[in-house]
Design a protein around this motif. Structure first.
Motif, PDB file in Angstrom:
ATOM      1  N   GLY A  39       0.829  -1.211   0.000  1.00  0.00           N
ATOM      2  CA  GLY A  39       0.000   0.000   0.000  1.00  0.00           C
ATOM      3  C   GLY A  39       0.859   1.256   0.000  1.00  0.00           C
ATOM      4  O   GLY A  39       0.588   2.225  -0.724  1.00  0.00           O
ATOM      5  N   GLN A  40       1.932   1.203   0.791  1.00  0.00           N
ATOM      6  CA  GLN A  40       2.842   2.363   0.850  1.00  0.00           C
ATOM      7  C   GLN A  40       3.488   2.596  -0.515  1.00  0.00           C
ATOM      8  O   GLN A  40       3.647   3.733  -0.951  1.00  0.00           O
ATOM      9  CB  GLN A  40       3.905   2.107   1.923  1.00  0.00           C
ATOM     10  CG  GLN A  40       4.776   3.311   2.223  1.00  0.00           C
ATOM     11  CD  GLN A  40       3.962   4.446   2.816  1.00  0.00           C
ATOM     12  OE1 GLN A  40       3.195   4.242   3.748  1.00  0.00           O
ATOM     13  NE2 GLN A  40       4.096   5.636   2.250  1.00  0.00           N
ATOM     14  N   GLY A  41       3.840   1.502  -1.168  1.00  0.00           N
ATOM     15  CA  GLY A  41       4.429   1.602  -2.498  1.00  0.00           C
ATOM     16  C   GLY A  41       3.466   2.238  -3.486  1.00  0.00           C
ATOM     17  O   GLY A  41       3.848   3.131  -4.260  1.00  0.00           O
ATOM     18  N   GLN A  43       0.941   4.191  -2.770  1.00  0.00           N
ATOM     19  CA  GLN A  43       0.775   5.590  -2.382  1.00  0.00           C
ATOM     20  C   GLN A  43       1.969   6.417  -2.845  1.00  0.00           C
ATOM     21  O   GLN A  43       1.812   7.524  -3.366  1.00  0.00           O
ATOM     22  CB  GLN A  43       0.627   5.675  -0.862  1.00  0.00           C
ATOM     23  CG  GLN A  43       0.156   7.040  -0.398  1.00  0.00           C
ATOM     24  CD  GLN A  43      -0.128   7.056   1.093  1.00  0.00           C
ATOM     25  OE1 GLN A  43      -0.405   6.032   1.703  1.00  0.00           O
ATOM     26  NE2 GLN A  43      -0.051   8.224   1.692  1.00  0.00           N
ATOM     27  N   LYS A  54      -2.467  13.332   1.302  1.00  0.00           N
ATOM     28  CA  LYS A  54      -3.933  13.261   1.461  1.00  0.00           C
ATOM     29  C   LYS A  54      -4.603  12.915   0.136  1.00  0.00           C
ATOM     30  O   LYS A  54      -5.491  12.064   0.088  1.00  0.00           O
ATOM     31  CB  LYS A  54      -4.459  14.613   1.966  1.00  0.00           C
ATOM     32  CG  LYS A  54      -4.639  14.638   3.478  1.00  0.00           C
ATOM     33  CD  LYS A  54      -5.921  15.353   3.865  1.00  0.00           C
ATOM     34  CE  LYS A  54      -6.367  14.939   5.258  1.00  0.00           C
ATOM     35  NZ  LYS A  54      -5.562  15.579   6.322  1.00  0.00           N
ATOM     36  N   THR A  60      -5.046   5.237  -3.745  1.00  0.00           N
ATOM     37  CA  THR A  60      -4.380   4.070  -3.159  1.00  0.00           C
ATOM     38  C   THR A  60      -5.408   3.043  -2.706  1.00  0.00           C
ATOM     39  O   THR A  60      -5.270   1.843  -2.970  1.00  0.00           O
ATOM     40  CB  THR A  60      -3.518   4.496  -1.947  1.00  0.00           C
ATOM     41  OG1 THR A  60      -2.602   5.498  -2.364  1.00  0.00           O
ATOM     42  CG2 THR A  60      -2.755   3.310  -1.379  1.00  0.00           C
ATOM     43  N   ALA A  61      -6.473   3.532  -2.041  1.00  0.00           N
ATOM     44  CA  ALA A  61      -7.524   2.626  -1.584  1.00  0.00           C
ATOM     45  C   ALA A  61      -8.140   1.901  -2.776  1.00  0.00           C
ATOM     46  O   ALA A  61      -8.379   0.683  -2.726  1.00  0.00           O
ATOM     47  CB  ALA A  61      -8.598   3.392  -0.816  1.00  0.00           C
ATOM     48  N   VAL A  62      -8.377   2.635  -3.869  1.00  0.00           N
ATOM     49  CA  VAL A  62      -8.994   2.025  -5.051  1.00  0.00           C
ATOM     50  C   VAL A  62      -8.102   0.905  -5.601  1.00  0.00           C
ATOM     51  O   VAL A  62      -8.574  -0.202  -5.885  1.00  0.00           O
ATOM     52  CB  VAL A  62      -9.264   3.088  -6.138  1.00  0.00           C
ATOM     53  CG1 VAL A  62      -9.711   2.422  -7.437  1.00  0.00           C
ATOM     54  CG2 VAL A  62     -10.317   4.074  -5.664  1.00  0.00           C
ATOM     55  N   MET A  64      -5.703  -0.798  -4.025  1.00  0.00           N
ATOM     56  CA  MET A  64      -5.600  -1.926  -3.084  1.00  0.00           C
ATOM     57  C   MET A  64      -6.858  -2.792  -3.125  1.00  0.00           C
ATOM     58  O   MET A  64      -6.791  -4.022  -3.058  1.00  0.00           O
ATOM     59  CB  MET A  64      -5.362  -1.414  -1.654  1.00  0.00           C
ATOM     60  CG  MET A  64      -4.013  -0.759  -1.430  1.00  0.00           C
ATOM     61  SD  MET A  64      -2.617  -1.809  -1.882  1.00  0.00           S
ATOM     62  CE  MET A  64      -2.545  -2.921  -0.483  1.00  0.00           C
ATOM     63  N   ILE A  65      -8.011  -2.132  -3.223  1.00  0.00           N
ATOM     64  CA  ILE A  65      -9.268  -2.883  -3.294  1.00  0.00           C
ATOM     65  C   ILE A  65      -9.330  -3.691  -4.589  1.00  0.00           C
ATOM     66  O   ILE A  65      -9.762  -4.846  -4.606  1.00  0.00           O
ATOM     67  CB  ILE A  65     -10.467  -1.929  -3.135  1.00  0.00           C
ATOM     68  CG1 ILE A  65     -10.597  -1.564  -1.657  1.00  0.00           C
ATOM     69  CG2 ILE A  65     -11.752  -2.539  -3.655  1.00  0.00           C
ATOM     70  CD1 ILE A  65     -11.576  -0.476  -1.362  1.00  0.00           C
ATOM     71  N   GLY A  66      -8.839  -3.078  -5.668  1.00  0.00           N
ATOM     72  CA  GLY A  66      -8.774  -3.802  -6.937  1.00  0.00           C
ATOM     73  C   GLY A  66      -7.900  -5.039  -6.814  1.00  0.00           C
ATOM     74  O   GLY A  66      -8.260  -6.120  -7.287  1.00  0.00           O
ATOM     75  N   ILE A  92      -7.404  -3.266   3.856  1.00  0.00           N
ATOM     76  CA  ILE A  92      -8.553  -2.949   3.024  1.00  0.00           C
ATOM     77  C   ILE A  92      -8.730  -3.983   1.895  1.00  0.00           C
ATOM     78  O   ILE A  92      -9.829  -4.167   1.382  1.00  0.00           O
ATOM     79  CB  ILE A  92      -8.406  -1.509   2.479  1.00  0.00           C
ATOM     80  CG1 ILE A  92      -9.776  -0.978   2.059  1.00  0.00           C
ATOM     81  CG2 ILE A  92      -7.392  -1.426   1.368  1.00  0.00           C
ATOM     82  CD1 ILE A  92      -9.849   0.512   2.078  1.00  0.00           C
TER      83      ILE A  92
END
Lengths: 148, 340, 116
Positions: A39-41, A43, A54, A60-62, A64-66, A92
């Protein structure tokens, strides 16, 4: 009779094989940590494109969810969680797994009551209580500090 | 021909034989320690059928086929079908009846269904009027998972005492004509609820029910455990068997020499990651119709007490915090020495 | 360095969730609800924001980050719209994730079949 039952429950509790708590915790740490590093990568990639921290959090969330949805579709995510427990469930990506898995499973019951309704079997409670808690917390903060 | 009552809950049956058995299992069961003793092993869980529910029906239909073949009979020789399964409204058993078109009595006592069926069929046959009865029970791992637990692809960790619902079906043709195995007596169990609540630990919830029925059978018939070559419970699993041994010992009944469990013997718990062991109506049905019947015929056992155990709860009742009522039915099966 | 902290903090959060599940015999769903609520509360207290600054994705990727995001969204929205923001802010901030989960979920259900 009730004391009989109590005694029996006590006996089974004593005999019950122990959950491997330490091993579970170690694997949860490693897998959960690694997912966060990914996730950090992601982002970092968006920030490299010129976003602020921000701004980068939503895309990032999108992504990761994918990823979570894809791994679920391929049949890998349940194996990750089988070993890592909360290490795979809490990020997530696990939230995505909890939506995709029932939707896939109940495809045989049709697109509306199967896929459509079942998407939220596990995710529904999380959204309901997450939204409620956020609203209560937001309102309290507003009342107390005057700034929401 | 008659049914004779022995004691409080045991019935001695007369002239009831098992003529043929059929067992069909899924790939995981087909990789377990009993793999060589089933009639058919499916290469995968779906075997070309469009849904898990349809797969379970097909599994049962194949078990019927095998049982008929070995009993050297056909559907028109079967007077009645008695059976059940785990799915809501016992759809597997009921839907399969669309094909065979024989009179049907559907049963539900969860994983105890198979011995409930054996027991009832024995009493009916012994009572006279019927010549041949088909008894069956089936379950399918994926179909049961999605009904009772979680969707397949949803990740979750199983606890050490969780059972693995078997993809398996067993069917037997019972008749008033001699066959290789004879039914000696039947004990129908009563519901025992010791306050267990955890659907991931059905073994310890069911153990007292198994004890109750075993003790009843032994008392009613004036026998001791050693009068049997083996007592096989249905699906107590590893933990349930441990609990039953200890519980029975506390009540002055030593089962340790003869007690074993169908669910525990179906998988290799270490290699196959099945935790407590197999469960589901098809578990005891297929283990009996395959390996146990074979061992009886071969003479490894002469007398067997089969005690299938059932946890009679639904997803609704455990979410409402209810305890789990359990039941066990026992059937004494002996090798027919005269039939060779 | 942010990668190290993301690993450590994210991992520890998962360990905490695992211990809660094993000790209190909770279902995964119950644990997720507890953690999303905890994220909202810690967000309101200003603690979770600091954790996100410190550990980046280590705090925003685990589910409490979802509760925190919604509280932050409500804060923003209340500033602009007053009381209405209590209703609109949370989902606005979390909309990307939720919509992604719905769309990807739907697509995956249409493309893939469950394996065993």
């Amino acid at each position: 009779m009730d004391s009989d039952k109590q005694q029996y429950q006590q006996m089974t509790q004593e005999m019950m094989p122990k959950r491997p708590v330490l091993r579970n915790a170690v694997i949860a740490f490693v897998v959960g940590g690694l997912i966060c590093v990914v996730g950090q990568g992601v982002q970092g990639f968006f920030m490299h494109q010129g976003m602020t921290t921000k701004e980068a959090s939503a895309p990032t969330a999108v992504v990761m969810i994918g990823l979570g949805a894809l791994l679920t579709g391929l049949g890998w995510y349940d194996r990750i969680v089988k070993h890592s427990g909360m290490g795979g469930t809490l990020p997530i990506t696990g939230f995505a797994n909890s939506m995709v898995a029932p939707a896939m499973e109940f495809r045989t019951e049709g697109l509306v009551m199967g896929v459509g309704a079942r998407l939220f079997t596990v995710a529904g409670p999380v959204l309901v209580y997450g939204m409620t808690a956020a609203m209560v917390v937001g309102a309290l903060r507003w009342l107390i500090t005057g700034v929401a | 021909m008659a049914v004779r009552r022995r004691g409080a809950a045991t019935y001695e049956t007369d002239r009831v034989w098992i003529r043929g058995t059929g067992s069909v299992v899924g790939p995981k069961e087909g990789q377990g320690p009993l793999k060589d003793h089933f009639d058919r092993v499916w290469p995968d869980e779906q075997n070309g059928h469009p849904s898990w529910e349809k797969a379970e029906q097909a599994l049962l239909a194949e078990a019927y086929e095998e049982a008929l073949k070995k009993a050297e009979t056909a559907w028109n020789g079967i007077d009645m079908v008695i059976g059940g399964d785990l799915l809501d409204q016992i759809v597997t058993t009921n839907f399969s009846a669309r094909e065979h078109q024989r009179p049907l009595a559907g049963l539900f006592s969860a994983c105890a269904t198979f011995t409930e069926g054996l027991g009832l069929a024995s009493m009916l046959l012994s009572g006279g009027g019927l010549d041949q009865v088909m008894v069956s029970a089936a379950s399918h791992h994926q179909a049961a998972e999605r009904q009772f637990r979680f969707p397949l692809e949803l990740g979750y960790q199983r606890t050490p005492t969780a059972a693995w619902t078997a993809t398996a079906a067993g069917a037997v043709v019972m008749a008033t004509k001699p066959g290789p195995l004879r039914i000696e007596s039947v004990t129908l169990g009563r519901v025992v609820d010791m306050g267990g609540k955890d659907p991931n630990d059905m073994g310890s919830a069911m153990a007292p029910a198994a004890f109750d029925t075993i003790q009843q059978h032994l008392t009613d018939t004036g026998q001791s455990p050693e009068d049997f070559d083996a007592i096989f419970t249905g699906d107590l699993g590893d933990f349930g068997v441990k609990v039953l041994r200890r519980y029975a010992k506390d009540k002055h009944l030593d089962l340790s020499a003869v007690l074993d469990d169908c669910g525990r013997s179906l998988y290799d718990a270490q290699q196959q990651d099945t935790h407590n062991g197999g469960s589901g109506p098809g578990c005891s049905a297929s283990v009996f119709a395959g390996p146990l019947a074979r061992r009886l015929v071969q003479g490894d056992f002469r007398r067997l007490l089969l005690v299938a155990t059932g946890a009679l709860f639904s997803p609704t009742t455990y979410q409402q915090g209810e305890t789990i009522p359990c039941i066990a039915h026992a059937v004494a099966v002996v090798r027919e020495e005269a039939f060779r | 360095m942010i990668f190290v902290w993301a690993f450590v903090v994210g991992g520890l959060m998962c360990v905490l969730a695992q211990l809660v599940m094993d000790w209190f015999r909770m279902t995964p769903g119950q644990v997720l609800v507890v953690f999303v609520v905890a994220g909202a509360v810690l967000g309101g207290l200003g603690i979770y924001g600091k954790l996100v600054d410190f550990a980046g994705a280590g705090a925003s990727v685990p589910l409490p980050g979802f509760g925190y995001t919604m509280v932050e969204g409500i804060g923003q929205a209340v500033k602009q719209k007053g009381a209405l923001g209590l209703f609109t802010g949370g989902l606005t901030a979390a909309s990307g994730g939720i919509k992604a989960a719905v769309i990807f979920g739907l697509v995956a259900a249409l493309i893939f079949k469950p394996k065993s």
